[in-house]
Design an enzyme around this catalytic site. Structure first.
Site, PDB file in Angstrom:
ATOM      1  N   ARG A  54      98.374 -21.532  72.327  1.00 46.36           N
ATOM      2  CA  ARG A  54      97.469 -22.621  72.745  1.00 46.36           C
ATOM      3  C   ARG A  54      98.235 -23.748  73.433  1.00 46.36           C
ATOM      4  O   ARG A  54      97.699 -24.456  74.280  1.00 46.36           O
ATOM      5  CB  ARG A  54      96.700 -23.154  71.526  1.00 46.36           C
ATOM      6  CG  ARG A  54      95.507 -24.068  71.886  1.00 46.36           C
ATOM      7  CD  ARG A  54      94.646 -24.345  70.651  1.00 46.36           C
ATOM      8  NE  ARG A  54      93.420 -25.080  70.952  1.00 46.36           N
ATOM      9  CZ  ARG A  54      93.190 -26.345  70.614  1.00 46.36           C
ATOM     10  NH1 ARG A  54      94.120 -27.019  69.962  1.00 46.36           N
ATOM     11  NH2 ARG A  54      92.056 -26.934  70.910  1.00 46.36           N
ATOM     12  N   ILE A  80      89.446 -28.716  75.723  1.00 45.76           N
ATOM     13  CA  ILE A  80      89.750 -27.373  75.243  1.00 45.76           C
ATOM     14  C   ILE A  80      89.150 -27.312  73.843  1.00 45.76           C
ATOM     15  O   ILE A  80      89.293 -28.249  73.059  1.00 45.76           O
ATOM     16  CB  ILE A  80      91.270 -27.086  75.231  1.00 45.76           C
ATOM     17  CG1 ILE A  80      91.579 -25.720  74.606  1.00 45.76           C
ATOM     18  CG2 ILE A  80      92.049 -28.153  74.496  1.00 45.76           C
ATOM     19  CD1 ILE A  80      93.058 -25.309  74.732  1.00 45.76           C
ATOM     20  N   SER A  81      88.441 -26.215  73.535  1.00 46.70           N
ATOM     21  CA  SER A  81      87.717 -26.156  72.265  1.00 46.70           C
ATOM     22  C   SER A  81      88.670 -26.158  71.078  1.00 46.70           C
ATOM     23  O   SER A  81      89.811 -25.713  71.168  1.00 46.70           O
ATOM     24  CB  SER A  81      86.865 -24.894  72.206  1.00 46.70           C
ATOM     25  OG  SER A  81      86.008 -24.832  73.317  1.00 46.70           O
ATOM     26  N   GLN A  82      88.144 -26.634  69.964  1.00 49.08           N
ATOM     27  CA  GLN A  82      88.851 -26.590  68.681  1.00 49.08           C
ATOM     28  C   GLN A  82      89.121 -25.122  68.330  1.00 49.08           C
ATOM     29  O   GLN A  82      88.239 -24.279  68.499  1.00 49.08           O
ATOM     30  CB  GLN A  82      87.904 -27.232  67.649  1.00 49.08           C
ATOM     31  CG  GLN A  82      88.393 -27.306  66.238  1.00 49.08           C
ATOM     32  CD  GLN A  82      87.262 -27.794  65.314  1.00 49.08           C
ATOM     33  OE1 GLN A  82      86.129 -27.967  65.755  1.00 49.08           O
ATOM     34  NE2 GLN A  82      87.586 -28.000  64.061  1.00 49.08           N
ATOM     35  N   PRO A  83      90.319 -24.771  67.841  1.00 44.60           N
ATOM     36  CA  PRO A  83      90.627 -23.365  67.549  1.00 44.60           C
ATOM     37  C   PRO A  83      89.569 -22.705  66.655  1.00 44.60           C
ATOM     38  O   PRO A  83      89.146 -21.577  66.912  1.00 44.60           O
ATOM     39  CB  PRO A  83      91.973 -23.440  66.829  1.00 44.60           C
ATOM     40  CG  PRO A  83      92.598 -24.721  67.270  1.00 44.60           C
ATOM     41  CD  PRO A  83      91.472 -25.665  67.581  1.00 44.60           C
TER      42      PRO A  83
END
Ligand code: SAH
Length: 689
Positions: A54, A80-83
């Site tokens: 990431r 960027i989306s949260q994992p």
């Protein structure tokens, strides 16, 4: 290539390896804490999340936050989306190797890479050409071949490539476009955030059970950036708040007003630092055995002056005899000899020469140290208050101190200790390298040697301490520090929580040793950062990172006999660096963020005050503040550019601390210059000025 260039390249490669190892460890930690513990168990998803770096999908200045449990800002005002959300969507959509998957809103390309790593064929759409270009570069560089990415409006789908087994939307619309559903195979799954306001949605999963038949499932509340397009929101009403930067404050005015009223009611105004009334304001806490005094930065004058004023009162009027600070043991030991009127050691170097020097080499601390010496000078040596260090960054000096001590009391033991410590000495000045090597070796290469040295020393406690109990305590503490530091530097590579926890456990262990050594009446004041002394169980540190701290350990161990007092400020200046080992600067502290605890105290309007936060003490303040908010943490490093991410974390202030000391505007600490060359002149010691 000449030698210098070659060694430069080797160095760069080593740094790169080190970076890769660090990120791999952080990634593992993320998998365990953020995914597995929250119920992600699809093996394909976990394997893919484990394989995608990431850190390669964020801007260089945010790499260090790549494995935080949060969305992060990317270019074009997007995120960027949260994992966890990426994993949750992939698991809910049951993505399998060989599936054809449409992703709407490719952004950084991270989620597309995860889906590709599962083995699916990915069709991704992104409306910002700038983002698409960056994402394509990443796919090429990292070798993701099964992703086709195009620039366009994904709300209409990708009819030429349909049908899809799975459609994922990474942006939220007002409803699920029917056009998209028609691009699913029978049995196909669509996962999309849907809500009638931008920035707050429910995550929906629709499964195509037959022609125009769908089963719907609600996966819970989420916050995505808006889907902007023909079947999403229109561009004109587009606001694109980034969830990462949103302060999450949805308290209505009425609540806010009653919180402010509560703060105003509870606030005890504080006088000047040299007014005895300043210290007396804290008498209500003085029955405790341990009082922990925090700070919201490592470079604010008022925090030091306030702690000094409170500590003077606790020593003079309430029997406190230990001042234990977040500094290295050997540095503090030099100060301790000074304040307890003991002779300096031969060739004693001035204290606090390691970065960040201003943290303890400052006029505020020097003033307190001189007061303590004067206070002690008229007293029986056994009753003199001491000054001790809780931290463990002095591996090299502590090794030397143990050997020096043993040479005086037991030369044969000194020989054995020197031999055992020989395992570590090659790295004593760069211990992080030892940690890295031990990681590669797969075991604590010097663990046995440092443990054996400590054990051997403690086994002869009675014999050694008969000569001089104080010197024995000093040596034993150095040996303990070496043992804990060895483990600390190894843990650095397993992720941040483990090493943090070892460090705070070492601080707590040191405090316990001190209390034991100073007898049953011993009472201690601890000076350390808010992040160490505020109970970690009521902050993001504990909630999502599994970190504990000395404040928590004290509460667990001493119950009401431990009191933790936090400090805060709204704006002003601070002494800090913009990177580790970089020079100190006096920086402007940005005004506190709307929605933070700091902003509440600022709005309450007191220039300086004390608020008792304990339940039932001052009206309903405890309850009114008990909803989690942002709180600011400035350390040795201050980065105003990424302040929200670098320095704010969620916390429940009235559970974290028993009281808060507030200074609305603060100024940088008065750092002392580097020690003069003359060294060792008695009247310039311990600061060497
Ligand atoms: N999956 C991404 C998340 C990016 S955020 C990641 O892992 O990084 C959502 C993205 O959707 C933004 O980049 C935004 O530009 C994009 N987007 C919004 N509306 C869109 C639309 N109609 N078509 C394509 N992309 C869209």
């Amino acid at each position: 290539m000449n030698d210098r260039a070659r060694s430069g390249a080797a160095f760069a490669a080593a740094i790169h390896d080190e970076d890769a190892a660090k990120f791999a460890a952080l990634r593992e930690n993320m998998i365990e804490r953020q995914l597995v513990r929250r119920g992600i168990d699809d093996p394909g998803v976990l394997m893919a999340m484990r394989s995608v770096p990431r850190e390669e999908f964020v801007r260089a200045n945010l790499r260090e936050f790549a494995y935080e449990d949060a969305p992060l800002p990317i270019e074009a005002g997007q995120t960027i989306s949260q994992p966890y959300i990426v994993a949750l969507m992939a698991q809910a959509a049951r993505i399998r190797a060989g599936d054809r998957v449409l992703e709407i809103g490719a952004g950084s390309g991270y989620a597309a890479a995860v889906i590709a790593a599962i083995g699916a064929q990915v069709f991704a759409i992104e409306r910002h050409a700038e983002l698409a270009e960056l994402a394509r570069d990443r796919f090429a560089r990292l070798g993701y071949a099964n992703i086709e990415l195009r620039v366009g409006d994904g709300s209409v789908g990708w009819p030429e490539a349909a049908p899809f087994d799975v459609i994922l939307a990474a942006a939220g619309g007002p409803s699920v476009p029917a056009l998209l559903l028609r691009q699913l195979v029978t049995g196909g799954r669509l996962v999309m955030p849907v809500g009638d306001t931008q920035g707050s949605q429910r995550l929906l999963k629709l499964t195509a059970t037959g022609q125009d038949n769908y089963e719907s499932e609600d996966l819970g509340p989420v916050a995505f950036v808006p889907l902007i397009g023909k079947h999403g929101w229109s561009t004109s009403d587009a606001r694109t708040p980034s969830p990462a930067l949103d302060d999450g404050n949805d308290t209505d005015d009425h609540d806010e007003a009653s919180i402010l009223a509560s703060i105003r009611e509870a606030a005890v105004p504080l006088p000047e630092f040299d007014d005895p009334a300043f210290g007396r304001a804290f008498d209500d806490f003085a029955a405790a055995r341990v009082i922990l005094l925090g700070e919201a930065s490592h470079g604010t004058s008022e925090f030091y002056l306030a702690r000094a004023a409170i500590t003077r009162r606790l020593i003079e009027a309430h029997g406190f005899n230990i001042v234990a600070v977040e500094a290295d043991w050997p540095d503090a030991a030099a100060i301790d000899r000074h304040v307890r009127l003991k002779p300096a050691r031969d060739d004693e170097a001035p204290a606090f020469q390691r970065f960040p020097t201003w943290m303890w080499r400052n006029a505020e601390v020097a003033g307190f140290v001189e007061w303590l010496r004067r206070h002690n000078s008229g007293r029986d040596p056994a009753l003199r208050a001491g000054f001790y260090g809780l931290d463990l960054y002095s591996l090299n000096r502590s090794i030397r101190a143990v050997i020096d001590y043993l040479e005086g009391v037991d030369p044969e033991a000194a020989r054995i200790a020197r031999h055992r410590y020989g395992c570590l000495t090659p790295w004593a000045k760069a211990p992080a390298e030892y940690g890295h090597l031990a990681l590669n070796a797969g075991y604590g290469m010097c663990e046995r040697q440092v443990t054996d040295t400590l054990r051997a020393l403690l086994e002869r406690r009675l014999e050694y301490a008969a000569h001089d109990g104080e010197s024995f305590l000093d040596a034993a503490q150095n040996a303990r520090l070496v043992r804990n530091a060895e483990a600390y530097y190894r843990a650095m590579y397993y992720g941040t929580a483990e090493s943090w926890n070892l460090r705070d456990t070492h601080m707590f262990e040191t405090l316990q040793q001190l209390l034991a050594a100073r007898g049953t009446d011993a009472k201690a004041v601890v000076w350390a950062h808010n992040s160490h002394i505020g109970d970690a169980r009521h902050t993001e540190m504990g909630w999502t990172r599994g970190e504990l701290n000395i404040g928590q350990l004290c509460r667990e161990h001493f119950g009401e006999q431990a009191v933790s007092i936090g400090f805060g400020t709204h704006a002003g200046t601070v002494a800090a660096a913009d990177d580790w080992d970089a020079p100190m600067q006096v920086m402007q502290v940005q005004p506190s963020l709307t929605g933070s605890y700091e902003r509440l105290f600022h709005d309450a309007g007191h220039a300086r005050c004390l608020c008792d936060l304990r339940a039932g003490r001052t009206g309903r303040l405890h309850e009114r503040l008990a909803r989690s908010r942002l709180e600011r943490f400035i350390g040795v490093i201050y980065r105003p550019d990424s302040e929200r991410l670098s320095h704010y974390a969620e916390a429940v202030l009235p559970r974290q601390f028993d009281a808060l000391v507030w200074f609305d505007v603060t100024r940088a600490v008065d750092a002392l210059p580097a020690p003069g060359r003359s060294g060792g002149v008695p009247d310039t010691w311990p600061f060497g000025l």
